[in-house]
Design an enzyme around this catalytic site. Structure first.
Site, short mmCIF file in Angstrom:
data_model
loop_
_atom_site.label_atom_id
_atom_site.label_comp_id
_atom_site.label_asym_id
_atom_site.label_seq_id
_atom_site.Cartn_x
_atom_site.Cartn_y
_atom_site.Cartn_z
N GLU A 43 19.28 66.74 -12.11
CA GLU A 43 19.13 65.40 -11.53
C GLU A 43 20.37 65.05 -10.71
O GLU A 43 21.51 65.15 -11.20
CB GLU A 43 18.91 64.33 -12.60
CG GLU A 43 18.74 62.95 -11.97
CD GLU A 43 18.52 61.83 -12.97
OE1 GLU A 43 18.66 60.65 -12.59
OE2 GLU A 43 18.21 62.13 -14.14
N GLU A 48 17.66 69.67 -19.19
CA GLU A 48 17.90 68.75 -18.08
C GLU A 48 19.39 68.46 -18.01
O GLU A 48 20.07 68.44 -19.03
CB GLU A 48 17.10 67.45 -18.32
CG GLU A 48 17.24 66.41 -17.24
CD GLU A 48 18.28 65.35 -17.52
OE1 GLU A 48 18.48 64.47 -16.66
OE2 GLU A 48 18.92 65.40 -18.60
N ASP A 89 22.50 66.13 -15.51
CA ASP A 89 22.88 65.25 -14.41
C ASP A 89 24.15 65.81 -13.78
O ASP A 89 25.01 66.35 -14.48
CB ASP A 89 23.15 63.84 -14.94
CG ASP A 89 21.96 63.28 -15.70
OD1 ASP A 89 20.90 63.13 -15.09
OD2 ASP A 89 22.10 63.00 -16.91
N HIS A 100 16.87 66.81 -23.02
CA HIS A 100 17.49 65.79 -22.18
C HIS A 100 19.01 65.80 -22.35
O HIS A 100 19.53 65.42 -23.40
CB HIS A 100 16.92 64.43 -22.57
CG HIS A 100 17.39 63.29 -21.76
ND1 HIS A 100 18.08 62.22 -22.30
CD2 HIS A 100 17.26 63.01 -20.44
CE1 HIS A 100 18.35 61.34 -21.35
NE2 HIS A 100 17.87 61.80 -20.21
N HIS A 103 26.41 62.20 -16.88
CA HIS A 103 25.40 61.22 -16.46
C HIS A 103 26.02 60.07 -15.68
O HIS A 103 25.54 59.69 -14.61
CB HIS A 103 24.66 60.67 -17.68
CG HIS A 103 23.67 59.60 -17.34
ND1 HIS A 103 24.02 58.26 -17.28
CD2 HIS A 103 22.36 59.67 -17.04
CE1 HIS A 103 22.95 57.56 -16.95
NE2 HIS A 103 21.93 58.38 -16.80
#
Length: 295
Positions: free
Chosen positions: A126, A43, A45, A16, A58
């Site tokens: 994301e 992952e 963002d 993450h 993020h």
């Protein structure tokens, strides 16, 4: 071992924002550590800078994870390069993981890091909304990936298997126009008004309004999953615990699950018991060890 072979034996483990338990999230160090830890995927963002570079952050603002302030979208990449994105974590970065000035990453720079993994590795992107660029955010990222050699039909970019995620149903529907459903994850979370007010430090009226918008998005996302419009369901671990019947229904209908953010041993065990296929965690090494013990 390929991602598919690993999945046959155990849940896949995605790091993450990189191995963000060890190093500052989204930094070069965090992603290099995730690879070293053996994570099946990572992952990230994405936000766009003022000059349209896709950067790994993020928050829509710089305040929490850098020594800068204000919106990311109002800064150029060159201006962001002058900021410190790692010191807030308080972790010493090994020399091999780059200098402090090299920790901010663009999407192409992350791809370069993943190319060095020496194995197939997943990348879950994301899209963060609301974005001042609206759905141009998705279009720009797809453009960057295509320029790097990404094949939408297979989801592969050399050794990197790319998938996409968003809480925003409009983002998901936009992606479905060009990306196969099995590579798209609808993120879902249960919306609590009090939590929204606390998270954004707003009053009751504003908090209620924000929560209503978020709740509407949650219901739309759940409907997309009920319809089988996307291949991946992305609930938080609390959602898995609170809505077992919904989780079971989606699993039985063929949805693949990518659950966030799974750090505690008991949460890892719950995912194994439920039959979750992918786990997103800040601590990939610890979760991989936990899974290997329980096999």
């Amino acid at each position: 071992m390929t991602i598919e072979e690993s999945a046959a034996a155990r849940p896949l483990v995605y790091a993450h924002r990189g191995a963000s338990g060890a190093f500052a999230e989204h930094t070069r160090a965090a992603y290099l550590q995730a690879i070293a830890d053996g994570a099946d995927g990572v992952e990230c963002d994405i936000h766009l800078t003022r000059d349209q570079h896709a950067v790994l952050l993020h928050d829509a603002t710089l305040d929490r994870t850098s020594n800068g302030t204000g919106p990311v979208a109002e800064r150029t990449l060159a201006e962001l390069r002058d900021l410190d994105f790692s010191s807030w974590k308080g972790a010493r970065i090994p020399e091999a993981y780059g200098a402090k000035s090299e920790q901010l990453l663009t999407l192409p720079e992350l791809l370069d890091i993943l190319r060095t993994a020496g194995r197939e590795i997943g990348l879950a992107i994301e899209f963060k909304h609301p974005s001042p660029y609206q759905l141009k955010l998705e279009d720009r990222v797809l453009e960057v990936l295509a320029a790097e050699g990404w094949d939408p039909a297979t989801g592969m970019l050399e050794n990197i298997r790319v998938s996409f995620m968003s809480f925003n149903p409009d983002s998901v529907r936009h992606l479905l126009q060009t990306v196969p459903a099995e590579a798209i994850c609808q993120l879902v979370d249960d919306v609590d008004v009090d939590e929204v007010r606390e998270r954004f430090s707003v009053g009751s009226i504003t908090g209620n309004a924000m929560a209503n918008v978020m709740k509407a998005a949650q219901l739309e996302g759940e409907e997309l999953l009920d319809q089988g419009a996307v291949g991946l369901a992305g609930p938080g671990i609390d959602y898995v615990r609170e809505f077992p019947d919904t989780v079971r229904r989606w699993l039985e209908s063929g949805r693949r699950f990518r659950v966030w953010t799974v750090d505690a041993p008991e949460d890892v065990d719950l995912c194994r018991e439920v039959g979750i296929q992918e786990i997103t965690t800040n601590r990939p090494a610890e979760v991989l060890e936990r899974i290997s013990v329980s096999l």
